[in-house]
Design an enzyme around this catalytic site. Structure first.
Site, PDB file in Angstrom:
ATOM      1  N   ILE A  69       0.875  -1.180   0.000  1.00  0.00           N
ATOM      2  CA  ILE A  69       0.000   0.000   0.000  1.00  0.00           C
ATOM      3  C   ILE A  69       0.911   1.228   0.000  1.00  0.00           C
ATOM      4  CG2 ILE A  69      -0.251  -0.053   2.533  1.00  0.00           C
ATOM      5  CD1 ILE A  69      -3.124   1.114   2.095  1.00  0.00           C
ATOM      6  N   GLU A 103       3.274  -7.790   6.742  1.00  0.00           N
ATOM      7  CA  GLU A 103       4.588  -7.475   7.299  1.00  0.00           C
ATOM      8  C   GLU A 103       4.874  -6.003   7.046  1.00  0.00           C
ATOM      9  OE1 GLU A 103       4.751 -10.103   4.866  1.00  0.00           O
ATOM     10  OE2 GLU A 103       4.682 -11.734   6.323  1.00  0.00           O
ATOM     11  N   ASN A 108       9.037   1.498  10.257  1.00  0.00           N
ATOM     12  CA  ASN A 108       8.008   2.250   9.513  1.00  0.00           C
ATOM     13  C   ASN A 108       6.826   2.567  10.441  1.00  0.00           C
ATOM     14  OD1 ASN A 108       6.222   3.332   7.682  1.00  0.00           O
ATOM     15  ND2 ASN A 108       6.480   1.715   6.150  1.00  0.00           N
ATOM     16  N   TYR A 115      -1.992   0.739  10.495  1.00  0.00           N
ATOM     17  CA  TYR A 115      -2.491  -0.628  10.688  1.00  0.00           C
ATOM     18  C   TYR A 115      -3.112  -0.806  12.078  1.00  0.00           C
ATOM     19  CZ  TYR A 115       0.440  -1.309   6.563  1.00  0.00           C
ATOM     20  OH  TYR A 115       1.010  -1.187   5.323  1.00  0.00           O
TER      21      TYR A 115
HETATM   22  C1  LIG Z   1       1.825   4.553   5.268  1.00  0.00           C
HETATM   23  C2  LIG Z   1       1.085   5.356   4.185  1.00  0.00           C
HETATM   24  C3  LIG Z   1       0.498   4.394   3.161  1.00  0.00           C
HETATM   25  C4  LIG Z   1      -0.057   6.158   4.872  1.00  0.00           C
HETATM   26  O1  LIG Z   1      -0.780   6.834   3.843  1.00  0.00           O
HETATM   27  P1  LIG Z   1      -1.697   8.143   4.142  1.00  0.00           P
HETATM   28  O2  LIG Z   1      -2.670   8.263   3.033  1.00  0.00           O
HETATM   29  O3  LIG Z   1      -0.824   9.293   4.415  1.00  0.00           O
HETATM   30  O4  LIG Z   1      -2.437   7.680   5.483  1.00  0.00           O
HETATM   31  P2  LIG Z   1      -3.793   8.309   6.060  1.00  0.00           P
HETATM   32  O5  LIG Z   1      -3.832   9.775   5.799  1.00  0.00           O
HETATM   33  O6  LIG Z   1      -4.945   7.488   5.637  1.00  0.00           O
HETATM   34  O7  LIG Z   1      -3.516   8.127   7.640  1.00  0.00           O
HETATM   35  C5  LIG Z   1      -4.063   7.032   8.337  1.00  0.00           C
HETATM   36  C6  LIG Z   1      -3.321   6.846   9.650  1.00  0.00           C
HETATM   37  O8  LIG Z   1      -1.984   6.458   9.404  1.00  0.00           O
HETATM   38  C7  LIG Z   1      -1.148   7.001  10.418  1.00  0.00           C
HETATM   39  N1  LIG Z   1      -0.169   7.878   9.764  1.00  0.00           N
HETATM   40  C8  LIG Z   1      -0.130   8.225   8.461  1.00  0.00           C
HETATM   41  N2  LIG Z   1       0.952   9.007   8.233  1.00  0.00           N
HETATM   42  C9  LIG Z   1       1.591   9.129   9.421  1.00  0.00           C
HETATM   43  C10 LIG Z   1       2.787   9.786   9.847  1.00  0.00           C
HETATM   44  N3  LIG Z   1       3.529  10.489   8.985  1.00  0.00           N
HETATM   45  N4  LIG Z   1       3.167   9.670  11.139  1.00  0.00           N
HETATM   46  C11 LIG Z   1       2.434   8.949  12.017  1.00  0.00           C
HETATM   47  N5  LIG Z   1       1.275   8.304  11.689  1.00  0.00           N
HETATM   48  C12 LIG Z   1       0.879   8.396  10.402  1.00  0.00           C
HETATM   49  C13 LIG Z   1      -2.040   7.748  11.367  1.00  0.00           C
HETATM   50  O9  LIG Z   1      -2.446   6.843  12.383  1.00  0.00           O
HETATM   51  C14 LIG Z   1      -3.215   8.108  10.478  1.00  0.00           C
HETATM   52  O10 LIG Z   1      -4.399   8.264  11.206  1.00  0.00           O
HETATM   53  P3  LIG Z   1      -4.851   9.750  11.698  1.00  0.00           P
HETATM   54  O11 LIG Z   1      -4.969  10.579  10.434  1.00  0.00           O
HETATM   55  O12 LIG Z   1      -6.163   9.491  12.344  1.00  0.00           O
HETATM   56  O13 LIG Z   1      -3.768  10.217  12.599  1.00  0.00           O
HETATM   57  C15 LIG Z   1       2.031   6.386   3.508  1.00  0.00           C
HETATM   58  O14 LIG Z   1       2.760   7.073   4.502  1.00  0.00           O
HETATM   59  C16 LIG Z   1       2.999   5.790   2.500  1.00  0.00           C
HETATM   60  O15 LIG Z   1       2.679   5.661   1.308  1.00  0.00           O
HETATM   61  N6  LIG Z   1       4.210   5.432   2.961  1.00  0.00           N
HETATM   62  C17 LIG Z   1       5.223   4.850   2.066  1.00  0.00           C
HETATM   63  C18 LIG Z   1       4.887   3.440   1.665  1.00  0.00           C
HETATM   64  C19 LIG Z   1       4.736   2.536   2.871  1.00  0.00           C
HETATM   65  O16 LIG Z   1       5.498   2.593   3.824  1.00  0.00           O
HETATM   66  N7  LIG Z   1       3.704   1.650   2.821  1.00  0.00           N
HETATM   67  C20 LIG Z   1       3.464   0.679   3.864  1.00  0.00           C
HETATM   68  C21 LIG Z   1       4.275  -0.539   3.608  1.00  0.00           C
HETATM   69  S1  LIG Z   1       4.043  -1.800   4.845  1.00  0.00           S
END
Ligand SMILES: CC(C)(COP(=O)(O)OP(=O)(O)OC[C@H]1O[C@@H](n2cnc3c(N)ncnc32)[C@H](O)[C@@H]1OP(=O)(O)O)[C@@H](O)C(=O)NCCC(=O)NCCS
Length: 169
Positions: A69, A103, A108, A115
């Site tokens: 994701i 995983e 991260n 999650y």
């Molecule tokens: C992880 C990832 C998919 C989150 O995407 P996103 O669209 O920004 O996430 P959302 O806005 O839906 O946030 C959902 C929750 O994730 C957590 N979250 C997202 N970004 C965060 C950050 N920078 N720091 C801490 N928590 C974070 C929070 O709990 C958030 O909930 P909240 O808004 O109620 O606080 C994104 O950071 C990403 O693409 N990362 C790189 C790829 C990756 O690591 N994928 C996962 C591989 S296992």
């Protein structure tokens, strides 16, 4: 924002996000194989102009395994991954999954926070799982995702999202 089943026409945009998000992005061959296979669910989030995120997984027995994701950098922290997760989970439940696993790199923390929001908890470590840096993987699980109590959790996450954006899938 719309959530659409990933198809071959999205591959180029998916790969651009993948390459920016991960040190070991998937090859085009792997992407094509994954989205065409049975028991796989891959979705893209589209803002009308293009793909801004993607996610997917596979059903193995009763377990739905989220394989990947990611969200495009300028669209982070807007609830995009949350909406993708909701879609994947709803699909997993329809497919008959009872448990959810994945995983994630131990370092991260943003992904782990995402999650945990979906009821996932750490259940173990896979040593040196990720290359090229040998980082450990944290294994996370959520159980009984087919039960009503999990539906209540998903509904509460959806309600929180509504002020951020209306889901149109
Ligand atoms: C992880 C990832 C998919 C989150 O995407 P996103 O669209 O920004 O996430 P959302 O806005 O839906 O946030 C959902 C929750 O994730 C957590 N979250 C997202 N970004 C965060 C950050 N920078 N720091 C801490 N928590 C974070 C929070 O709990 C958030 O909930 P909240 O808004 O109620 O606080 C994104 O950071 C990403 O693409 N990362 C790189 C790829 C990756 O690591 N994928 C996962 C591989 S296992």
């Amino acid at each position: 924002m719309k959530l659409l089943p990933a198809t071959r026409k999205h591959i180029q945009e998916i790969m651009e996000i993948d390459q920016a998000a991960f040190p070991e992005p998937w090859s085009k061959k792997l992407w094509l194989k994954e989205i065409d296979r049975m028991h796989r669910s891959y979705y893209v989030a589209s803002d009308g102009e293009g793909v801004i995120g993607y996610g997917g997984g596979l059903l193995a027995g009763d377990d739905f395994h989220i394989t990947t994701i990611a969200v495009e950098e300028s669209n982070l922290k807007k609830g995009v991954a949350t909406q993708i997760m909701i879609k994947l989970l709803e699909e997993a439940i329809i497919l008959g999954a009872t448990d959810l696993t994945l995983e994630v790199r131990v370092g991260n923390l943003p992904a782990q926070a995402l999650y945990r929001k979906f009821g996932m908890a750490p259940a173990g470590i896979r040593r040196s799982y990720y290359q090229p840096d040998n980082e450990d993987a944290l294994i996370m699980w959520a159980n009984d995702i087919h039960e009503n109590s999990y539906k209540v959790l998903l509904d509460s996450i959806k309600r929180e999202l509504i002020p951020k954006e209306t889901i149109t899938s």
